[in-house]
Design a protein around this motif. Structure first.
Motif, PDB file in Angstrom:
ATOM      1  N   ARG A 120      12.997   8.929   3.052  1.00 32.83           N
ATOM      2  CA  ARG A 120      11.610   9.375   3.212  1.00 32.83           C
ATOM      3  C   ARG A 120      11.474  10.865   2.919  1.00 32.83           C
ATOM      4  O   ARG A 120      10.426  11.321   2.455  1.00 32.83           O
ATOM      5  N   ARG A 121      12.542  11.627   3.179  1.00 32.10           N
ATOM      6  CA  ARG A 121      12.520  13.064   2.872  1.00 32.10           C
ATOM      7  C   ARG A 121      12.523  13.280   1.366  1.00 32.10           C
ATOM      8  O   ARG A 121      11.802  14.144   0.845  1.00 32.10           O
ATOM      9  N   ILE A 122      13.329  12.496   0.654  1.00 34.98           N
ATOM     10  CA  ILE A 122      13.362  12.595  -0.808  1.00 34.98           C
ATOM     11  C   ILE A 122      12.005  12.229  -1.389  1.00 34.98           C
ATOM     12  O   ILE A 122      11.459  12.929  -2.250  1.00 34.98           O
ATOM     13  N   SER A 123      11.456  11.110  -0.915  1.00 34.34           N
ATOM     14  CA  SER A 123      10.175  10.640  -1.427  1.00 34.34           C
ATOM     15  C   SER A 123       9.075  11.673  -1.211  1.00 34.34           C
ATOM     16  O   SER A 123       8.292  11.969  -2.120  1.00 34.34           O
TER      17      SER A 123
ATOM     18  N   TRP B 278       0.825  -1.204   0.000  1.00 31.26           N
ATOM     19  CA  TRP B 278       0.000   0.000   0.000  1.00 31.26           C
ATOM     20  C   TRP B 278       0.862   1.258   0.000  1.00 31.26           C
ATOM     21  O   TRP B 278       0.448   2.316  -0.485  1.00 31.26           O
ATOM     22  N   GLY B 279       2.086   1.165   0.518  1.00 29.22           N
ATOM     23  CA  GLY B 279       2.970   2.320   0.545  1.00 29.22           C
ATOM     24  C   GLY B 279       3.478   2.736  -0.822  1.00 29.22           C
ATOM     25  O   GLY B 279       4.063   3.813  -0.958  1.00 29.22           O
ATOM     26  N   GLY B 280       3.284   1.896  -1.840  1.00 26.14           N
ATOM     27  CA  GLY B 280       3.717   2.254  -3.183  1.00 26.14           C
ATOM     28  C   GLY B 280       5.197   2.017  -3.408  1.00 26.14           C
ATOM     29  O   GLY B 280       5.912   1.522  -2.533  1.00 26.14           O
TER      30      GLY B 280
ATOM     31  N   VAL C 289      18.579   2.852   5.673  1.00 19.73           N
ATOM     32  CA  VAL C 289      17.890   4.124   5.547  1.00 19.73           C
ATOM     33  C   VAL C 289      16.405   3.891   5.699  1.00 19.73           C
ATOM     34  O   VAL C 289      15.851   2.944   5.150  1.00 19.73           O
ATOM     35  N   GLU C 290      15.751   4.744   6.456  1.00 17.99           N
ATOM     36  CA  GLU C 290      14.331   4.576   6.714  1.00 17.99           C
ATOM     37  C   GLU C 290      13.525   4.841   5.451  1.00 17.99           C
ATOM     38  O   GLU C 290      13.891   5.627   4.596  1.00 17.99           O
ATOM     39  N   THR C 291      12.392   4.158   5.350  1.00 20.69           N
ATOM     40  CA  THR C 291      11.442   4.443   4.284  1.00 20.69           C
ATOM     41  C   THR C 291      10.071   4.601   4.897  1.00 20.69           C
ATOM     42  O   THR C 291       9.781   4.069   5.956  1.00 20.69           O
ATOM     43  N   GLN C 292       9.208   5.318   4.197  1.00 27.14           N
ATOM     44  CA  GLN C 292       7.837   5.460   4.658  1.00 27.14           C
ATOM     45  C   GLN C 292       6.939   5.667   3.463  1.00 27.14           C
ATOM     46  O   GLN C 292       7.386   5.875   2.351  1.00 27.14           O
TER      47      GLN C 292
ATOM     48  N   ARG D  38      15.098  -1.844  -7.318  1.00 33.25           N
ATOM     49  CA  ARG D  38      15.534  -1.019  -8.437  1.00 33.25           C
ATOM     50  C   ARG D  38      14.419  -0.048  -8.801  1.00 33.25           C
ATOM     51  O   ARG D  38      13.263  -0.426  -8.924  1.00 33.25           O
ATOM     52  N   LEU D  39      14.785   1.207  -9.011  1.00 34.02           N
ATOM     53  CA  LEU D  39      13.768   2.200  -9.334  1.00 34.02           C
ATOM     54  C   LEU D  39      13.083   1.885 -10.655  1.00 34.02           C
ATOM     55  O   LEU D  39      11.923   2.225 -10.853  1.00 34.02           O
ATOM     56  N   GLY D  40      13.789   1.227 -11.559  1.00 33.92           N
ATOM     57  CA  GLY D  40      13.190   0.900 -12.846  1.00 33.92           C
ATOM     58  C   GLY D  40      12.135  -0.180 -12.776  1.00 33.92           C
ATOM     59  O   GLY D  40      11.305  -0.309 -13.675  1.00 33.92           O
ATOM     60  N   SER D  41      12.154  -0.985 -11.713  1.00 34.16           N
ATOM     61  CA  SER D  41      11.182  -2.077 -11.602  1.00 34.16           C
ATOM     62  C   SER D  41      10.398  -2.002 -10.301  1.00 34.16           C
ATOM     63  O   SER D  41       9.825  -2.993  -9.866  1.00 34.16           O
ATOM     64  N   ALA D  42      10.370  -0.823  -9.679  1.00 31.76           N
ATOM     65  CA  ALA D  42       9.701  -0.687  -8.385  1.00 31.76           C
ATOM     66  C   ALA D  42       8.203  -0.942  -8.490  1.00 31.76           C
ATOM     67  O   ALA D  42       7.601  -1.552  -7.602  1.00 31.76           O
ATOM     68  N   ASP D  43       7.573  -0.470  -9.577  1.00 30.22           N
ATOM     69  CA  ASP D  43       6.132  -0.686  -9.727  1.00 30.22           C
ATOM     70  C   ASP D  43       5.805  -2.171  -9.807  1.00 30.22           C
ATOM     71  O   ASP D  43       4.829  -2.645  -9.210  1.00 30.22           O
TER      72      ASP D  43
END
Length: 366
Positions: free
Chosen positions: A274-277, A134-136, A221-224, A144-149
């Motif tokens: 999380r700040r970048i996102s 649900w966090g996307g 590194v934290e993610t949210q 990998r950012l290219g295959s994150a979806d």
């Protein structure tokens, strides 16, 4: 006529897939390979239970099933953190497995509610995976950012299949209550053929979403979760964060790294992921993966217009790994295919007018 039980056939197919993954020797597939091995082992146990119904097999079936939810969770948890947690910190996931071993060993003595416990276990891990999905894409900082979806869809699929498996265990419990388990073996066997196949596909996608090489990190590194649409009002400092990211993309061409993840980007920028996102979501209204792909597409458009390099060479040079993902993102950004873009001379309004990196933040956010 001799017939091979269907669970054995599916287990054999999973073993073939496992051997193929091992043959390629990709370290990022290790978690997926372990999960596939467990799926194959469980299906083998189901086949033996279906064929022989030996006491040892009856003991092993719930035990092997209890290994799958923690294995799925551990496989996908690697997508949230670039540096996996040490094995010694994963011990809580062994607790429900130990409980199932005890219940299975004592089932003949007091008819333990093992199916209900298994169902609760599958539901718990399944909903936990759905919550992570649900966090996307930005919640999977180690993908990998290219295959994150695609990784997000795989996490959701794995969670759904675990919940489906939990429902199967509830059905088995009901069957034992109504007919002393007369149909339990058939329910488990046929349901596992469906759910394990889907889950195996999901973890395979997850394994391929991990970077091929892992650099050592001083700390995870934290993610949210990315902010919702109503939370996209830019905040002070957002433009500064985007300026750092823009510099890394334009000057260091960081988007060309096919193994780039949100966590790696955060370390290079010196800004929490999380700040970048949050900053990218508030200013651009898109996730990090989409924005990074837009840098890649901008470079691809330049190369398509200025060089005669084949499209395949260009997509790899720009950081994409598959042609399908490149074509999909190129069409999302430009509204046309790469080949049509090249034939049109760089777009309907000309290359110079069309090519641009993601829009700069509005002046009021600077």
């Amino acid at each position: 006529m001799f017939a091979i039980p269907l669970p054995f056939v599916v287990a054999l197919l999973l073993v073939v897939l496992l051997v193929r993954m091992a043959w390629h020797g990709n370290a990022e597939n290790r978690g997926a390979m372990i999960y596939l091995a467990l799926c194959a082992a469980m299906l083998t146990v189901v086949g033996l239970r279906w064929s022989l119904d030996l006491p040892m097999v009856r003991f092993l079936q719930p035990v092997s099933a209890s290994l799958l939810p923690p294995a799925a969770w551990l496989c996908f948890s690697g997508l949230a953190l670039e540096t996996p947690r040490p094995l010694r910190r994963q011990w809580p996931h062994a607790v429900p497995v130990v409980v199932i071993i005890g219940l299975s060993a004592s089932w003949q003595a007091w008819q333990s509610p093992i199916d209900l416990v298994l169902a609760a276990m599958f539901y718990g891990y399944g909903f936990a995976l759905l919550r992570r999905a649900w966090g996307g894409p930005d919640a999977l900082g180690g993908a990998r950012l290219g295959s994150a979806d695609k990784a997000v869809r795989a996490v959701a699929l794995a969670g759904a299949t675990l919940i489906a498996s939990g429902s199967v265990d509830l059905a088995v419990a009901v069957d034992f209550g109504l007919s002393q388990g007369e149909h339990a073996a058939s329910i488990v066997a046929f349901a596992n053929l469906l759910t394990l196949g889907l889950a195996a596909y999901a973890v395979t996608v997850a394994g391929r979403s991990r970077p091929a090489t892992q650099r050592e990190a001083d700390a995870a590194v934290e993610t949210q979760d990315a902010p919702r649409a109503e939370e996209r009002r830019p905040e002070p400092g957002d433009a500064d964060v985007l300026g750092i990211i823009d510099g890394l993309m334009r000057e260091r061409r960081l988007f060309r790294d096919p193994d780039l993840t949100l966590n790696r980007l955060a370390r290079r920028a010196g800004v929490p992921s999380r700040r970048i996102s949050a900053a990218i979501n508030r200013i651009h209204g898109r996730n990090v993966s989409q924005v990074v792909n837009e840098y890649r597409i901008a470079e691809a458009r330049r190369l398509l217009a200025e060089t005669e390099e084949p499209v395949t060479t260009i997509l790899f040079d720009c950081g994409f790994q598959t042609k399908s993902n490149f074509n999909r993102e190129f069409r999302r950004v430009t509204g046309m295919s790469p080949s049509d873009y090249r034939r049109s001379g760089g777009g309907r309004d000309g290359f110079a007018a069309e090519v641009s990196f993601p829009a700069e933040p509005p002046p009021e956010t600077r």
